[in-house]
Structure formats: C-alpha cells, structure tokens
Design a protein around this motif. Structure first.
Motif, short mmCIF file in Angstrom:
data_model
loop_
_atom_site.label_atom_id
_atom_site.label_comp_id
_atom_site.label_asym_id
_atom_site.label_seq_id
_atom_site.Cartn_x
_atom_site.Cartn_y
_atom_site.Cartn_z
N ARG A 294 55.61 22.78 17.69
CA ARG A 294 54.31 22.24 17.32
C ARG A 294 53.23 23.19 17.80
O ARG A 294 53.26 23.68 18.91
CB ARG A 294 54.11 20.87 17.97
N GLU B 94 51.73 15.48 25.08
CA GLU B 94 52.57 15.39 23.89
C GLU B 94 52.98 16.78 23.40
O GLU B 94 54.13 17.01 23.00
CB GLU B 94 51.82 14.64 22.79
N PHE B 95 52.03 17.70 23.45
CA PHE B 95 52.29 19.09 23.05
C PHE B 95 53.39 19.69 23.92
O PHE B 95 54.35 20.29 23.43
CB PHE B 95 51.00 19.88 23.17
N THR C 289 64.67 23.21 14.02
CA THR C 289 63.65 22.83 14.98
C THR C 289 62.37 23.57 14.66
O THR C 289 62.38 24.68 14.15
CB THR C 289 64.08 23.15 16.42
N ASN D 100 55.63 18.09 25.78
CA ASN D 100 56.88 17.38 25.54
C ASN D 100 57.57 17.84 24.27
O ASN D 100 58.79 17.99 24.21
CB ASN D 100 56.61 15.87 25.44
N SER D 101 56.77 18.09 23.23
CA SER D 101 57.33 18.47 21.93
C SER D 101 58.04 19.82 22.01
O SER D 101 58.89 20.13 21.18
CB SER D 101 56.24 18.51 20.87
N SER E 186 62.42 27.74 18.58
CA SER E 186 62.57 27.20 17.23
C SER E 186 63.14 28.25 16.28
O SER E 186 63.86 27.93 15.35
CB SER E 186 61.23 26.69 16.70
#
Length: 273
Positions: A227, A244-245, A224, A247-248, A218
């Motif tokens: 997370r 989800e973490f 970007t 994937n993010s 990032s």
C-alpha cells in the motif's frame, strides 16, 4: 553445487536455532532449505535414471509407486524444477586484513528511537534478503564478516558502520541511499529537541523506508501489493492511518509510533497547544 548450498543453509538454520535469531529469519531459512532439498532429490533421481537405473529400482529406493517416480523425476519435470531454482551468486572473497578488529564496526542501539530505527532498517534488509537468492553465508563470505553479525543486522538488533551497511545493502541488491537517513537515526543518541521541520523529515524518512521494504516484499511475493497511499499525500497522515499503513506492510505499528509521536508533540508545542 546444490549439495553445498544445502550444507550452508542447514548450518545457518542450526546456528539461528541455537542463538534464537528472529523467527521470520529462521522460517525463511527453513523454506530455502526445503526448496534446495527438493532440487537435490530431483537431480539425484534423474542422474540415476540417466545412468541406466530402471524406474522400478528408483521407485523401490524412494518407496513410491513406479508411476509416481516416472511422474516426479522424468527429464522434463526435473529440468523444470532446476530451471526454477534461483542462481546463487558466487562472490570472490575480499582480501582479509590479519588481526583486523571487528568490534568497532558494530553497535547495539540504545534508546527507544534508535532501537525503532534499527528495526525499520533491519526490516528493509530482511525484505531484500527474502527476495534475493544470496544465502547469509554468502553475504558473510563476501563482506568478510561473521554470519551471526549479518543475522543480527537483518534482525534489527545490531547497527553496523556506514561502510558495512552500504556493503551489505549493495550485496543484497538494495539502494544504500535509501537507508542512509534511517541508518543515521539508528546510530544517533539523544540530542537536542527536534524542530517541527526535523521531526517531519525524520518521520517521512521512516515511512519511506517502511514503504520501500513493502514494495520489495510485494515484488518477490506474487499476489501481494504494497500500500502506498498513506505516504503519498503531502500531509502526514493521522495515527490510525499511519498504523494501518504500517500494518498493511507487515511492520508492527509500535515500531513507527515513536517517530509519529515525536512529530505530533513538536508540532503541537510549536502551535501553542
């Protein structure tokens, strides 16, 4: 100097295509090569203009309108293009020990956990490289290692000894301390069953390096953000939140899953269900 970098990058891209190195790595190499070619063309055109060539002749050679040539390759525009080009460090070459064997420096991970840890380690190294102006050729040159070995390390297909891993991380501007625990997981074979505390420590180490790779990415990609919430809390998140973490941050959840499952299973076993 720009021409030399183009030659290095083109060779890296050709080698990567021949050996089918990870697509993300080849894509990054192609992007860098395209940028270097743009810089080379700009410098070449301005050199001709500064040497007395007319805009008309420059436009004719480039097969563009004269107005476009003036707009693209005037002194101010070329200076801006070259100023935006990252400086590529030139490292002194280390002394080479004649006939030094290299095989013992590397191993291919075996087993699901080792392969997953190696991919996570490679993901961090790839993030470092993507944000670095150092070409793979320069990393190999500085470390006195085959370029193909560096490519396989960044792709998570090969695990190097700790001394080599430490050197590569340092060359790329990363933190060797941040990768030590995950490196150990990538090197270790199947051992005794983990305790709940050991399973939690390993999972936290994995999530920490995944997050760190995301933060590195990032910082080198405007717009970007990595997370952080899923690994900031004291409690280990459930699997949907962990997935989800992951994937993010651009890492397939399947790579993290073995460590989450190991933690979940041992915690359930010690709880008696």
């Amino acid at each position: 100097m720009v021409a030399a970098d183009i030659a290095d990058l083109a060779q890296e891209l050709l080698s990567g295509q021949t050996h089918r190195t990870p697509l993300a790595l080849r894509f990054r190499q192609a992007q860098l090569l395209q940028r270097e070619i743009t810089c080379f063309v700009s410098a070449m055109m301005w050199d001709e203009r500064a040497g007395g060539e007319s805009w008309a002749r420059i436009a004719e050679a480039a097969e563009v309108p004269e107005a476009s040539a003036r707009a693209c390759w005037n002194e101010t525009k070329v200076a801006g293009v070259l100023a935006a080009r990252p400086v590529r460090p030139r490292f002194p070459r280390r002394a080479v020990v004649p006939e030094q064997p290299l095989d013992w420096l590397f191993t291919r991970p075996t087993g699901q956990m080792q392969q997953a840890a190696s991919q996570i380690l490679g993901n961090y190294l790839m993030s470092l490289w993507e944000g670095s102006p150092v070409a793979l050729t320069e990393v190999a040159h500085r470390s006195d290692l085959p370029r193909d070995a560096i490519t396989l390390i960044l792709g998570g297909e090969l695990v190097a000894s700790w001394s080599v891993t430490h050197m590569v991380v340092t060359i790329l501007g990363g933190s060797p301390e941040a990768v030590r625990n995950v490196w150990e997981m990538a090197c270790q074979g199947a051992g005794e069953p983990w305790s709940a505390a050991e399973a939690e420590r390993r999972l936290r180490d994995i999530l920490s390096l995944v997050r760190l790779a995301g933060e590195v990415s990032s910082s080198s990609r405007p717009g970007t953000r990595a997370r952080r919430d899923s690994n900031d809390a004291d409690a280990i998140p459930d699997w949907p939140a962990t997935a989800e973490f992951s994937n993010s941050l651009g890492l397939p959840p399947s790579v993290v899953r073995p460590f989450w499952d190991a933690w979940d299973q041992v915690c359930g076993r010690e709880a008696g269900h």
